[in-house]
Design a protein around this motif. Structure first.
Motif, PDB file in Angstrom:
ATOM      1  N   TYR A 663       0.780  -1.060  -0.199  1.00 41.73           N
ATOM      2  CA  TYR A 663       0.424  -0.395   0.147  1.00 41.73           C
ATOM      3  C   TYR A 663       1.249   1.290  -0.062  1.00 41.73           C
ATOM      4  O   TYR A 663       0.349   2.123  -0.517  1.00 41.73           O
ATOM      5  CB  TYR A 663      -0.975  -0.543   1.275  1.00 41.73           C
ATOM      6  N   ARG A 664       2.045   1.120   0.625  1.00 43.28           N
ATOM      7  CA  ARG A 664       2.836   2.528   0.730  1.00 43.28           C
ATOM      8  C   ARG A 664       2.958   3.139  -0.697  1.00 43.28           C
ATOM      9  O   ARG A 664       3.411   3.858  -0.758  1.00 43.28           O
ATOM     10  CB  ARG A 664       4.062   2.216   1.658  1.00 43.28           C
ATOM     11  N   ASP A 665       3.713   1.859  -1.245  1.00 40.98           N
ATOM     12  CA  ASP A 665       4.423   2.049  -2.344  1.00 40.98           C
ATOM     13  C   ASP A 665       2.646   2.530  -3.578  1.00 40.98           C
ATOM     14  O   ASP A 665       3.304   3.613  -4.594  1.00 40.98           O
ATOM     15  CB  ASP A 665       4.751   1.358  -3.493  1.00 40.98           C
ATOM     16  N   LYS A 668       3.433   5.672  -2.619  1.00 38.91           N
ATOM     17  CA  LYS A 668       4.159   6.408  -3.296  1.00 38.91           C
ATOM     18  C   LYS A 668       3.912   7.041  -4.841  1.00 38.91           C
ATOM     19  O   LYS A 668       4.876   8.030  -5.465  1.00 38.91           O
ATOM     20  CB  LYS A 668       5.533   5.978  -3.132  1.00 38.91           C
ATOM     21  N   LEU A 697      -1.669   4.379   7.008  1.00 40.37           N
ATOM     22  CA  LEU A 697      -0.919   5.284   5.817  1.00 40.37           C
ATOM     23  C   LEU A 697      -1.172   7.005   5.901  1.00 40.37           C
ATOM     24  O   LEU A 697      -1.041   7.417   5.175  1.00 40.37           O
ATOM     25  CB  LEU A 697      -1.875   4.574   4.839  1.00 40.37           C
ATOM     26  N   ASP A 700       1.328   8.085   6.719  1.00 35.92           N
ATOM     27  CA  ASP A 700       2.128   8.627   5.471  1.00 35.92           C
ATOM     28  C   ASP A 700       1.945  10.117   4.422  1.00 35.92           C
ATOM     29  O   ASP A 700       2.494  10.765   4.083  1.00 35.92           O
ATOM     30  CB  ASP A 700       2.237   7.694   5.051  1.00 35.92           C
TER      31      ASP A 700
END
Length: 884
Positions: A663-665, A668, A697, A700
């Motif tokens: 999910y972070r990708d 990004k 998330l 972030d």
């Protein structure tokens, strides 16, 4: 001679031994002679030979005078024995009276049949017998002079010869008791010792004018040899004749080869007593017993060498036939061929060389006929080599080159063409298939090459000729469509590129059929062809490959090599421009060429852009189809991710990251593009824990906006609302993150801070109330403990806490103010049954707290997954776990 040794001596008869006959099969000796009581026949067993007394006599037969068989004065002139199936034999006595006595059966056991044959004159009746005087009487014209046996099927034929007649009788099969049947009666007979059985089961009769051959039908061929015959003898394949030249008193000994019609030996001799063949030599005994000579056959090599010097090769061949030595016969044919070749008689020489096939090295003959003028003869020799199955690839090459140089299409057809119903495995035995095809191709005989390849089952050669030499693409496709699936697949892997280039639509349709099940196949069975095996065929036709893979994926069951199909098709979808290099002569080429023939550059670009957008939609649909929710991917996700990155396909990258739970990708991707709206939508979708998301998330995203170079007030407010609702970060941390963005003002966080401060104030008030409550309870507990330690406890309960009956002695009181009858407690008088469960719960909690000290990972796990880490630490402190 000096080398002889006498084994034994015995007297066979009392007075005189007239005839001897040795039976080779049973090693018996039959003697006919005169004893005191008269004529007798004896059978001696040489298997039981005693050095002193001689062999054992098995049987003695006499009484030959019965029924007038041996009339007064008649003598035995000829004695003959024929061995039949053991234990039977036939003993025949020819008499001077013109009669023949036949004894047939088991002579040893005297189980025989006695038959009489009366030789009659042409007018009928028995011939008169003139009187004889003693032993030295002259044999009359009616005397039997020769006997012989001939086997005709199961029957035995007896030949009887007198001085004036020659007759044949059928004695019937073994065991027959019938009277012999006369088969023929020929005039003219022969003298004594002038008849003999030949090697080919015929009967030879020697007369002055010639030697006549008799068979079952009577007189046959004759061989004219001059001179009055005195003796004839057969040995090996030769007829030996002792005769007297006409008009002279000179005796001549002649050895004839009747089959080859040659005189092998001829010489004058003196008076001859006997001629005997034994030990592979011919012994000639003269009347002067002090003299004799021996004739011995020359070696075959010596005879052949003599014939070669005289160039009598035909005669040499006839002689060599008796030895049955193939190498010797072939060598004679070779020498005969060399002789004719030196005489420049090439055709006849080749006829002899052909007969040497299998024994003489073919190169010996071929080198002699390589001259252009001798090619027809060479072709005939090579044809014979193939006919005998002795040809190799070089011989096939040479023969076909002969046909092509002679331009003899008829012979070429005859060599290659066969019946249509011949099987391929039988056709390939005729000659070397590869060589024949190569020669026909190099000479331009493509139809012949196709015929050979088709009948030999050489699919590869057949297609190669059709495509490379004939450019008959439609015929090649038709041929492939009629092949079995596995053969068609192998052929397309090798030659499909030319077909795809020249006939893309038809070839792709054939591949689609091979890679998907047809209507008459079981849909549950996957086809044997793997679509991925044909990728190399479409190196110049990417659009055709795309259509092919789309059809395979959307038709029937899951195809083989599914991973490769998805990956390749994804790459085709994401390629900016797809152009096919199609043969301009190919039909329907417009189907494969998307760019129009005419039009402006802007119009072309617009069409390409619309087509590329459509392919991008297909790409994301392909990714979703290959990776349904809750299932494993049907393609290599990492490989697909690389492809999407290389082609900057954002939707595909985001989809794959989401399916891979990266999910972070995903965030990004939007952060790198500064796509704030897309980022908010992604975090709302991926940050929802109720649907398996990760609420962290949002932190972030907040950090991204804290460093964002631009105005993002509205987006920040939305993020703060979600952080506040999930209590993800303390307010002080939020302020520290947002303070890094110089574009954000206090108004952005004003409402957030107001709500946070208000909520925290309410929480502080609740915490103060709870603290006061806990303090009161603590003081009450401390006072109770002090009272228990310092003051007496008065129990005033009047009823049992268990049964509620009036309390009676003996009774038990507990400090918890519960009282019980002693009988109600039973054996457990140390613990209150009412308060014990609660006490054990507290004790278990304390033990669990002590045990959790040894599990620090549990603490850190809770700390990591908790929305309020400070609360987790405070809880551990409150439970005293940090002090243990």
């Amino acid at each position: 001679g000096k080398g002889w040794e006498t084994l034994c001596m015995f007297q066979a008869h009392d007075k005189q031994t007239l005839f001897l006959k040795h039976l080779n099969a049973r090693n018996f000796l039959l003697t006919l002679g005169c004893d005191d009581e008269g004529l007798s026949l004896k059978v001696w067993d040489y298997n039981r030979l005693h050095p002193a007394s001689g062999p054992v006599c098995l049987r003695k037969i006499k009484k030959f005078g019965e029924k007038g068989v041996l009339s007064k004065g008649a003598k035995v002139t000829v004695f003959s024995v024929h061995e039949e199936r053991v234990p039977n034999m036939v003993v025949t006595l020819g008499l001077s009276s013109g009669n023949v006595l036949i004894i047939r059966g088991d002579v040893v056991r005297d189980k025989v049949n006695r038959l009489k044959v009366v030789v009659c004159s042409p007018g009928g009746g028995e011939l008169p017998t003139p009187p004889t005087e003693g032993e030295g009487a002259v044999v009359s014209v009616n005397s039997i002079t020769g006997l012989g046996y001939h086997t005709e099927g199961p029957s035995l034929i007896l030949f009887v010869v007198t001085k004036t007649r020659s007759q044949g009788y059928n004695l019937g099969p073994v065991g027959s008791t019938f009277q012999p049947v006369r088969l023929f009666d020929e005039p003219d007979g022969a003298d004594l010792d002038c008849t003999v059985m030949t090697a080919d089961n015929t009967f030879a009769v020697g007369r002055t004018e010639a030697v006549f051959i008799y068979g079952v039908d009577g007189k046959g061929p004759c061989y004219v040899f001059e001179g009055e015959k005195h003796k004839i003898l057969w040995f090996k394949r030769y007829l030996c004749s002792l005769s007297r030249r006409t008009g002279t008193r000179t005796n001549v000994l002649t050895v004839y080869d009747l089959k080859n019609k040659m005189i092998c030996f001829s010489g004058e001799v003196e008076q001859v007593e006997q001629i005997v063949y034994e030990w592979d030599t011919l012994h000639v005994l003269l009347k002067d017993q002090a003299q004799s000579f021996v004739l011995k056959e020359k070696l075959m090599s010596t005879k052949l060498e003599l014939l070669f010097r005289k160039n009598l090769y035909n005669v040499a061949l006839q002689l060599a036939q008796y030895d049955s030595d193939k190498s010797l016969i072939a060598d004679i044919y070779r020498k005969y061929g060399d002789h004719l070749y030196n005489k420049q008689d090439y055709d006849n020489a080749m006829q002899q060389y052909v007969l040497t096939i299998g024994e003489v090295e073919p190169s010996y003959v071929i080198r002699k006929f390589l001259d252009a003028q001798r090619i027809p003869s060479l072709a005939s020799y090579l044809e014979s080599l193939h006919h005998h199955g002795m040809a190799n690839a070089d011989h096939t090459t040479l023969l076909l080159n002969c046909y092509t140089k002679l331009k003899d299409v008829t012979k070429l057809d005859g060599f290659i063409h066969v019946d249509n119903d011949i099987k391929p495995e039988d056709y390939i035995k005729r000659f070397d298939i590869d060589t024949a095809i190569k020669v026909c191709r190099s000479s331009g005989y493509y139809d012949h090459a196709l015929y050979v390849a088709e009948h030999a089952g050489e699919t590869s050669w057949y297609l190669r000729i059709l495509l490379e030499d004939c450019q008959r693409y439609e015929d090649a496709l038709h041929y492939l469509s009629n092949l079995k699936s596995h053969k068609a697949v192998e052929a397309l892997k090798k030659y499909g590129k030319m077909l795809v280039t020249s006939r893309p639509e038809e070839t792709t349709a054939l591949l689609m059929r091979l890679c998907t099940p047809t209507s008459d196949e079981d849909v549950g069975d996957a086809p044997s062809a793997k679509p991925a095996d044909f990728i190399h065929l479409f190196a110049q036709q990417p659009r055709a490959l795309m259509m092919f893979f789309e059809y395979v994926l959307n038709t029937g069951p899951e195809p083989l090599s599914e991973n490769t199909l998805y990956t390749t098709l994804l790459e085709l979808y994401l390629t900016n421009k797809l152009t096919d290099n199609v043969d301009p002569m190919a039909p329907n080429r417009a189907v494969w060429q998307m760019s129009p023939v005419g039009g402006t550059k802007e119009h072309k670009d617009k069409e390409f852009s619309a087509e590329y957008t459509e392919r991008l939609e297909k790409a994301i649909a392909l990714l979703k189809k290959g990776w349904p929710i809750g299932s494993e991917p049907k393609y290599d996700a990492e490989n697909a991710l690389v492809i999407c990155h290389l082609h900057a396909f954002k939707k595909g990258v985001v989809f794959l990251y989401e399916r891979m739970k990266m999910y972070r990708d995903v965030l990004k991707v939007y952060m790198d593009d500064n796509d704030c709206s897309g980022l908010i939508q992604a975090v709302m979708r991926l940050g929802d824990e109720s649907y398996g998301g990760d609420s962290r998330l949002w932190i972030d995203v907040l950090e991204f906006f804290g460093k964002f170079d631009g105005d993002c007030s509205e987006h920040v407010k939305e993020v703060l609302a979600h952080i506040e609702s999930r209590n993800l970060l303390p307010a002080i941390v939020v302020l520290q993150i947002l303070s890094q963005n110089s574009h954000l003002t206090l108004s952005v966080v004003k409402e957030y801070m107001s709500r946070v401060l208000k909520d925290e104030s309410a929480i502080i008030e609740e915490d103060k109330k709870a603290i006061q409550k806990y303090r009161r309870e603590a003081r009450s507990m401390q006072k109770e403990l002090k009272d228990l330690k310092t003051q007496a406890r008065v129990f005033q309960n009047s009823k049992c806490s268990a049964c509620s009956a009036p309390l009676e002695l003996p009774a038990v009181h507990f400090l918890c103010m519960h009282s019980f009858h002693s009988r109600c407690l039973g054996e457990n008088e140390r613990e209150c049954p009412i308060c014990t469960p609660q006490n054990y719960t507290i004790l278990d909690m304390k033990r669990s707290q002590r045990a959790s000290i040894a599990e620090p990972d549990k603490f850190f796990t809770q700390l990591q997954h908790s929305g309020d880490g400070f609360a987790v630490v405070a809880e551990y402190f409150g439970r005293g776990l940090m002090n243990l």
